[in-house]
Design an enzyme around this catalytic site. Structure first.
Site, PDB file in Angstrom:
ATOM      1  N   GLY A  17       0.792  -1.221   0.000  1.00 53.67           N
ATOM      2  CA  GLY A  17       0.000   0.000   0.000  1.00 53.67           C
ATOM      3  C   GLY A  17       0.825   1.272   0.000  1.00 53.67           C
ATOM      4  O   GLY A  17       1.852   1.382  -0.669  1.00 53.67           O
ATOM      5  N   ILE A  18       0.365   2.247   0.788  1.00 50.69           N
ATOM      6  CA  ILE A  18       1.006   3.555   0.806  1.00 50.69           C
ATOM      7  C   ILE A  18       2.440   3.451   1.310  1.00 50.69           C
ATOM      8  O   ILE A  18       3.345   4.113   0.792  1.00 50.69           O
ATOM      9  CB  ILE A  18       0.191   4.538   1.661  1.00 50.69           C
ATOM     10  CG1 ILE A  18      -1.178   4.787   1.001  1.00 50.69           C
ATOM     11  CG2 ILE A  18       0.923   5.854   1.843  1.00 50.69           C
ATOM     12  CD1 ILE A  18      -2.128   5.617   1.835  1.00 50.69           C
ATOM     13  N   ASP A  37       7.910  -4.017   8.765  1.00 50.33           N
ATOM     14  CA  ASP A  37       6.489  -4.316   8.929  1.00 50.33           C
ATOM     15  C   ASP A  37       6.414  -5.519   9.856  1.00 50.33           C
ATOM     16  O   ASP A  37       7.456  -6.062  10.253  1.00 50.33           O
ATOM     17  CB  ASP A  37       5.825  -4.614   7.576  1.00 50.33           C
ATOM     18  CG  ASP A  37       4.386  -4.105   7.519  1.00 50.33           C
ATOM     19  OD1 ASP A  37       3.599  -4.451   8.436  1.00 50.33           O
ATOM     20  OD2 ASP A  37       4.034  -3.359   6.587  1.00 50.33           O
ATOM     21  N   ASP A  61       7.609  -5.182  15.028  1.00 47.06           N
ATOM     22  CA  ASP A  61       6.375  -4.648  15.590  1.00 47.06           C
ATOM     23  C   ASP A  61       6.704  -3.301  16.228  1.00 47.06           C
ATOM     24  O   ASP A  61       7.475  -3.233  17.189  1.00 47.06           O
ATOM     25  CB  ASP A  61       5.828  -5.622  16.632  1.00 47.06           C
ATOM     26  CG  ASP A  61       4.538  -5.146  17.286  1.00 47.06           C
ATOM     27  OD1 ASP A  61       4.135  -3.982  17.079  1.00 47.06           O
ATOM     28  OD2 ASP A  61       3.931  -5.953  18.026  1.00 47.06           O
ATOM     29  N   TYR A 156      -9.522   6.036  15.760  1.00 47.65           N
ATOM     30  CA  TYR A 156      -8.539   6.366  14.725  1.00 47.65           C
ATOM     31  C   TYR A 156      -8.296   7.870  14.666  1.00 47.65           C
ATOM     32  O   TYR A 156      -7.149   8.331  14.640  1.00 47.65           O
ATOM     33  CB  TYR A 156      -9.011   5.848  13.364  1.00 47.65           C
ATOM     34  CG  TYR A 156      -8.098   6.255  12.238  1.00 47.65           C
ATOM     35  CD1 TYR A 156      -6.914   5.557  12.002  1.00 47.65           C
ATOM     36  CD2 TYR A 156      -8.404   7.340  11.416  1.00 47.65           C
ATOM     37  CE1 TYR A 156      -6.057   5.930  10.983  1.00 47.65           C
ATOM     38  CE2 TYR A 156      -7.547   7.727  10.393  1.00 47.65           C
ATOM     39  CZ  TYR A 156      -6.379   7.013  10.182  1.00 47.65           C
ATOM     40  OH  TYR A 156      -5.525   7.402   9.166  1.00 47.65           O
TER      41      TYR A 156
END
Length: 252
Positions: A17-18, A37, A61, A156
């Site tokens: 993704g981004i 990641d 993590d 969020y």
């Protein structure tokens, strides 16, 4: 493309993704990139190497301070420094839209841990390296939702508001050390994970586009110009700021 030649950049959440788009853009600009990641982002690293770039993929993590410290130490061991940190890792695309009172305490804590404490842990870990260098760029990834107070995603939105506040505080502390800390706040961007979430479709997307000065969907590539600006010397007299890139929905 050479604005980041000789620089080492860490990008979190770089598996897809981004984050993967950020990583490839930084590498194309000449940076040596360290990608992390939850699972080592080997595909992103391979894509960069195939184009002649240098990339190291690490499983990490960002909520685990010891793991983050080990990642930074490996980056320094391999490449002798860290000049840019892109705090991209976050929970968003897979989240369920729902009223705030339906959010469990455990879900709230998990979102805060990844989205806020993850950025804190990574910034904390690179700080000694950047202080020794007398130079560094930290780019925290927030969200335009923090300015809108978007409904149905309170945890969020609160986490990204905290990221903006964290950015301002860090910037005040580290400016005299030659370190800049800024924030990039994208609007709704149609990454693969967002497209895979049925909640981000139909009227929600259409209404979001209608609120913009530039009325089209945002794609990850729309964020690259601002990201590179905040990562390179072009923005050396800028710190503690939040740059919103959302087609003009938020005018900040």
């Amino acid at each position: 493309m050479s604005r980041l030649n000789g620089k080492v950049a860490i990008i979190t959440g770089a598996a897809q993704g981004i984050g993967a788009t950020y990583a490839q853009a930084l590498a194309a600009e000449g940076a040596t990139v360290v990608l992390c990641d939850l699972n080592a982002p080997d595909e992103t690293a391979a894509a960069i190497r195939n184009k002649g770039g240098t990339a190291l993929a690490i499983a990490c993590d960002v909520t685990d301070g010891a793991a983050v410290q080990a990642m930074v130490e490996e980056a320094v061991e391999q490449f002798s420094g860290v000049h840019v940190l892109i705090n991209n890792a976050a929970l968003f695309a897979t989240l369920e839209l729902k009223p705030f009172e339906q959010t469990s305490s455990a879900e709230w804590d998990r979102i805060m841990a990844v989205n806020v404490r993850g950025s804190f842990e990574c910034a904390k870990a690179v700080m000694p390296v950047m202080r020794r260098q007398g130079y560094g760029k930290i780019v925290n990834i927030a969200s335009a939702t923090a300015f809108k107070g978007a409904p149905m995603m309170a945890a969020y939105v609160a986490s990204k508001g905290a990221v903006i506040a964290l950015t301002r505080s860090i910037a005040r502390e580290v400016g005299d050390a030659g370190i800049r800390c800024n924030c990039l706040a994208p609007g709704l961007t149609m990454s693969a994970n967002v497209q895979a979430n049925a909640a981000w479709a139909g009227d929600i997307v259409r209404n979001n586009i209608a609120s913009r000065c530039i009325k089209r969907e945002a794609v990850p590539q729309d964020l690259i110009g601002a990201l590179l600006f905040l990562s390179c010397t072009d923005s050396d007299f800028m710190s503690g700021q939040t740059l919103v890139v959302d087609g003009g929905s938020v005018t900040h």
